[in-house]
Scaffold this active site. Structure first.
Site, mmCIF file in Angstrom:
data_model
loop_
_atom_site.group_PDB
_atom_site.id
_atom_site.type_symbol
_atom_site.label_atom_id
_atom_site.label_comp_id
_atom_site.label_asym_id
_atom_site.label_seq_id
_atom_site.Cartn_x
_atom_site.Cartn_y
_atom_site.Cartn_z
ATOM 1 N N ASP A 145 0.759 -1.221 -0.402
ATOM 2 C CA ASP A 145 -0.188 0.120 0.160
ATOM 3 C C ASP A 145 0.878 0.966 -0.208
ATOM 4 O O ASP A 145 1.746 1.078 -1.246
ATOM 5 C CB ASP A 145 -1.060 -0.240 1.292
ATOM 6 C CG ASP A 145 -2.539 1.336 1.221
ATOM 7 O OD1 ASP A 145 -2.414 2.091 0.732
ATOM 8 O OD2 ASP A 145 -3.152 0.216 0.968
ATOM 9 N N HIS A 220 -3.730 6.287 3.354
ATOM 10 C CA HIS A 220 -4.276 5.057 3.180
ATOM 11 C C HIS A 220 -3.537 3.540 3.757
ATOM 12 O O HIS A 220 -4.439 2.892 3.722
ATOM 13 C CB HIS A 220 -4.213 5.151 1.297
ATOM 14 C CG HIS A 220 -5.029 4.190 0.706
ATOM 15 N ND1 HIS A 220 -4.696 2.309 1.035
ATOM 16 C CD2 HIS A 220 -5.800 4.083 0.209
ATOM 17 C CE1 HIS A 220 -5.968 2.385 0.054
ATOM 18 N NE2 HIS A 220 -6.589 2.646 -0.516
ATOM 19 N N SER A 556 -11.773 -0.557 -0.089
ATOM 20 C CA SER A 556 -10.212 -0.725 0.040
ATOM 21 C C SER A 556 -10.296 -0.148 1.753
ATOM 22 O O SER A 556 -9.360 -1.371 2.320
ATOM 23 C CB SER A 556 -9.339 0.994 -0.198
ATOM 24 O OG SER A 556 -8.540 1.124 -0.833
#
Ligand SMILES: *[C@@H]1O[C@H](CO)[C@@H](O)[C@H](O)[C@H]1NC(C)=O
Ligand SMILES: *[C@@H]1O[C@H](CO)[C@@H](O)[C@H](O)[C@H]1NC(C)=O
Ligand SMILES: *[C@@H]1O[C@H](CO)[C@@H](O)[C@H](O)[C@H]1NC(C)=O
Ligand SMILES: *[C@@H]1O[C@H](CO)[C@@H](O)[C@H](O)[C@H]1NC(C)=O
Ligand SMILES: *[C@@H]1O[C@H](CO)[C@@H](O)[C@H](O)[C@H]1NC(C)=O
Ligand SMILES: *[C@@H]1O[C@H](CO)[C@@H](O)[C@H](O)[C@H]1NC(C)=O
Ligand SMILES: *[C@@H]1O[C@H](CO)[C@@H](O)[C@H](O)[C@H]1NC(C)=O
Length: 789
Positions: A145, A220, A556
């Site tokens: 990620d 994220h 996600s």
């Protein structure tokens, strides 16, 4: 070979909006390519890398040039390399017998206090699988990620034992990242990969918004990692909402961080998150060597999808699964349209997003005492009975929101305004209309706004400081009728966090849907998990952080929920293969919400969710720990799939490192031992094979029950399966025929094996297709996906 590079995404919604218009920059005559050579032909990484340089040198002319062009040598999890090549060099390489495929580098997009209780994993209840699995202790979750914010409280290692002995990876120091300080017994590995992106880009990347290290500049990666395996942190909330103790799915599992997504400052100062497939594949290569047990990727590609051997995530995950590592990937945020699901390879667990039974409702009580619930993230005090108005529009077709109303201050001040969105189309357009309306109402001194909008719209911007309450058109219309029915319409607004009963669970509007656009006979997505308004840790560089935590929505966010649950299952059942784990998740999933209500799918019209929305259903961790029977797939099953997909013997032999000769008559994809049956073109009666392995009590008898898809006849043979201590695995067949000779859409049903304790259910999805199709099935190509209809 010369296919245009696909666009890849990190799969959270805000990131997704940021990622609009992201296209790979292709250098004039040379760009990064991935040269994929299949399984490693020997175990010495040094020799493999030498052989990669030699191979490249034979094409580019010299060893020196080969070294200069080489980006990565993949040598741990599989064999191959990434290098800067011209089209003709790539073409020459692709013709060499040792090369499986040459793939142009592409760019990927990245696509909860309450979420774990909702899934039946509250930490207090002593008998639940959280405790039986020691909360995932000893299991290593690799997260590919945008990196990690290591100081977050969610990564504290209080109470954790030593680093698991099977860990062979490393922690790299770098920009504001010190391995000694920032790695601990929670974050046991942290690395970064950027060479693929750099070399692809041609001109230097502007990384002034980044840390050249595993530190997360975006947020994220921190969010997904803390959702999968965050430690316990008490007293976390987002602006007072969703207050409580926060933890990841497997609070004692360890994290191995592989940063591949970078915040790049583009011309015009646009920040774009970019992840290059050469870097993603290097992360896989290292993770397979390092000893991860589970990989979580909230990353995906957009339509059109590439075939398995052209897709970096499919390739990396194939070799991971061959080593017993489960790979969990996001389905994508391109819903609710059909055929938008990504990460469709059958060895991947592909995760859709659902809402939870938590929301942030505001109760709306009218002067006639009727009460409705609307959604708002408003945390302020109750608004007592205030006047309610509906400013009639001069032009009811105007799209500009309240700005096109000249809101009269004397009319609006101190009042609550009802507003109907009339825009159709994109979520962004609806969001803009609501934002404009909100600004106009605040400007005119209003005290609240009730927005009536299409229920299929994904929940658009919330405002914490002003009551902007969303209702559907039905409730909006009832409020409007009330306003028109009385001279002094009044309303009371009362915010609260609601947990449990009144709300039904839904598949989220944005969650990408099946059927699978590459292989319609393989059901995707596999499973759904919470992905709306998930509270988790973030980077302190994230402008939306609040005390180090933020709410975020997307597939996600649902993906690391499943990765955390897989870690718990691995801790309890270390010998379960990735296929067994997937089967356990799919066959036990909830098709009804925890409150017993059916699960709906947000979309253009309100409908019950079907397997193309959520696969087997919403993940049910406690049941998955004890599934009774499982549909396992070993190497032979994957080889059968590759044969069925039409890959030739030499390709398959290299990929699996086993001499392979596919049968002359192509095997049917339908016979792959998946925990689902999807028939895209039922014509003549068809008989499908499956086998199940008993992982429950040795002496057990299972009987089949069938929910028959409309317009079909389904039978199972045998209809009872008798297991004992020597008979652990049994085969059966399912015969399906169409009643009417006509073309239909998909109808759904299920096959369920029950022994009185377990319900082992797989979804059936059937579409009948007749003329002008080949009646004898001789030329049916289940992989083609192009059915005349
Ligand atoms: C990392 O932290 C350790 C312990 O505080 C310190 O000794 C070391 O010098 C630091 N390394 C770097 C590169 O700053
Ligand atoms: C990156 O962009 C920022 C903002 O436009 C600029 O100030 C900086 O000089 C750029 N850095 C490089 C290395 O180009
Ligand atoms: C919880 O957090 C709030 C707000 O940050 C703070 O006022 C309160 O004292 C905290 N409670 C505990 C028990 O730490
Ligand atoms: C609404 O409820 C209140 C208290 O329950 C009651 O006093 C009032 O008469 C009701 N109003 C109407 C219009 O029914
Ligand atoms: C196998 O398929 C690949 C890709 O289609 C092709 O390049 C290769 O020549 C084929 N090999 C054989 C032996 O047919
Ligand atoms: C595969 O076949 C080749 C030649 O046909 C033979 O040399 C090799 O030993 C075989 N490999 C395996 C693993 O059976
Ligand atoms: C298990 O069942 C098989 C087939 O019915 C039978 O042959 C075998 O003897 C049984 N084994 C035991 C231990 O009962």
């Amino acid at each position: 070979m010369s296919s245009p590079s696909s666009v890849l995404a990190i799969l959270c919604l805000l990131c997704f909006l940021n990622g609009q218009g992201m296209i790979a920059k292709v250098a004039a005559n040379s760009r990064v390519h991935i040269v994929y050579l299949g399984e490693r032909q020997h175990d010495n990484p040094k020799l493999l890398t030498d052989s990669h340089h030699d191979l490249l040198a034979t094409i580019v002319g010299s060893k020196e040039l080969a070294s200069e062009l080489m980006v990565y040598s993949y040598r741990h999890g599989f064999s191959g390399f990434a290098a800067k090549l011209t089209e003709s060099q790539a073409q020459k390489l692709s013709e060499l017998p040792s090369v499986v495929r040459v793939i142009p580098n592409s760019l990927h997009k990245l696509q909860t206090t309450r979420s774990w209780d909702f899934l039946g994993l509250p930490s207090q209840s002593p008998s639940n699988i959280l405790h039986k699995s020691s909360m995932g202790d000893g299991v290593i979750i690799g997260v590919i990620d945008s990196g990690i914010w290591p100081e977050s409280k969610s990564f504290n290692h209080n109470g954790l034992g030593p680093v698991p002995s099977h860990w062979k990876g490393i922690c790299e120091s770098g920009d504001r990242s010190n391995a000694t300080i920032h790695c601990n017994r929670k974050i046991i590995g942290a690395r970064r990969f950027i060479d693929g992106l750099r070399k692809e880009h041609g001109k230097p990347l502007n990384l002034s918004a980044e840390f050249l290290s595993s530190r997360d500049a975006h947020g994220h990666g921190t969010h997904t990692a803390s959702t999968a395996a965050g430690s316990f942190v008490t007293n976390v909330s987002y602006k007072g909402l969703g207050h409580g103790t926060i933890k990841g799915g497997a609070p004692n599992a360890r994290l191995a961080i592989y940063k591949v997504c970078w915040n790049v400052l583009e011309d015009g100062n646009a920040l774009v998150l970019r992840c290059s497939s050469a870097d993603v594949l290097k992360a896989f290569d290292e993770a397979l060597h390092d000893g991860v047990d589970v990989l979580s990727l909230s990353i995906g590609s957009s339509i059109p999808l590439e075939q398995e051997v052209h897709d970096d995530i499919a390739i990396g995950s194939f070799h991971a699964v061959a080593r017993g590592i489960t790979v969990v990937c996001a389905a994508g945020n391109h819903g609710p349209l059909a055929e938008t699901v990504s990460n469709t390879a059958p060895w991947i667990i592909t995760v859709a997003a659902s809402t939870m039974d938590r929301s942030f409702p505001t109760s709306i009580t009218l002067g006639n005492n009727k009460t409705f619930l609307g959604q708002a993230m408003f945390t302020g005090p109750e608004i007592g009975f205030a006047s309610l108005i509906y400013p009639e529009l001069d032009d009811p077709t105007a799209d500009g929101g309240c700005q096109s109303l000249s809101l009269d201050k004397t009319m609006v001040a101190g009042k609550v305004v009802l507003y109907f969105t009339r825009v159709s189309g994109s979520t962004a357009a609806i969001g803009t209309a609501i934002t404009n309306a909100l600004a106009a109402v605040i400007e005119a001194g209003g005290v609240g706004l009730i927005v009536a909008k299409n229920p299929s719209d994904f929940s658009v911007p919330f405002n914490e400081d002003f009551p902007c309450i969303q209702v559907d058109y039905e409730i909006g219309t009832q409020i409007l009728f009330y306003i028109r029915s009385t001279r002094f319409p009044l309303v009371k607004l009362r915010p609260k966090t609601f947990i449990g009963k009144p709300l039904s669970v839904k598949v989220a509007y944005f969650s990408s849907r099946g059927p699978n656009s590459i292989t319609p006979a393989i059901l995707k997505p596999d499973i759904a998990a919470p992905g709306v308004n998930i509270l988790a840790a973030t980077s302190l560089r994230d402008p939306l952080w609040e005390g180090g935590y933020r709410m975020e929505s997307g597939t996600s966010m649902s993906t690391p929920h499943v990765a955390g649950i897989v870690a718990l299952l691995k801790a309890m059942h270390p010998n379960w293969s990735p296929a067994v784990i997937k089967s356990a998740l799919v066959t036990t999933a909830w098709r009804n919400g925890p409150s017993g209500l059916p699960i709906f799918a947000e979309g253009s019209s309100q409908k019950l969710a079907n397997p193309f929305d959520f696969g087997g259903g919403i993940v049910n961790p406690s049941e998955a720990a004890d599934p009774g029977l499982v549909y396992d797939i070993g190497k032979a099953g994957y080889i059968q799939y590759l044969c069925a997909m039409g890959y030739n013997n030499s390709d398959i032999t290299r990929v699996v490192k086993q001499n392979t000769t596919c049968p002359i008559k192509k095997p049917s994809i339908l016979d792959m031992n998946l925990p689902s049956i999807t028939i895209p073109n039922l014509n003549n009666p068809i008989t499908i094979e499956r086998s199940v392995t008993n992982v429950g009590a040795p002496e057990s008898i299972y009987r089949a029950t069938i929910e028959t898809p409309f317009g079909t006849i389904v039978s199972v043979n045998p209809s009872a399966l008798v297991f004992n201590s020597t008979v652990r695995k049994l085969d059966f067949t399912i015969t399906i025929s169409a009643i009417h000779r006509m073309n239909t859409g998909y109808y759904f049903g299920s096959l369920c094996w029950a022994d009185g304790v377990h319900l082992v259910r797989i979804p059936l999805s059937v579409r009948t297709v007749f003329a002008p199709y080949d009646e004898n099935h001789e030329n049916d190509d289940w992989s083609a996906g192009l059915m005349p209809f």
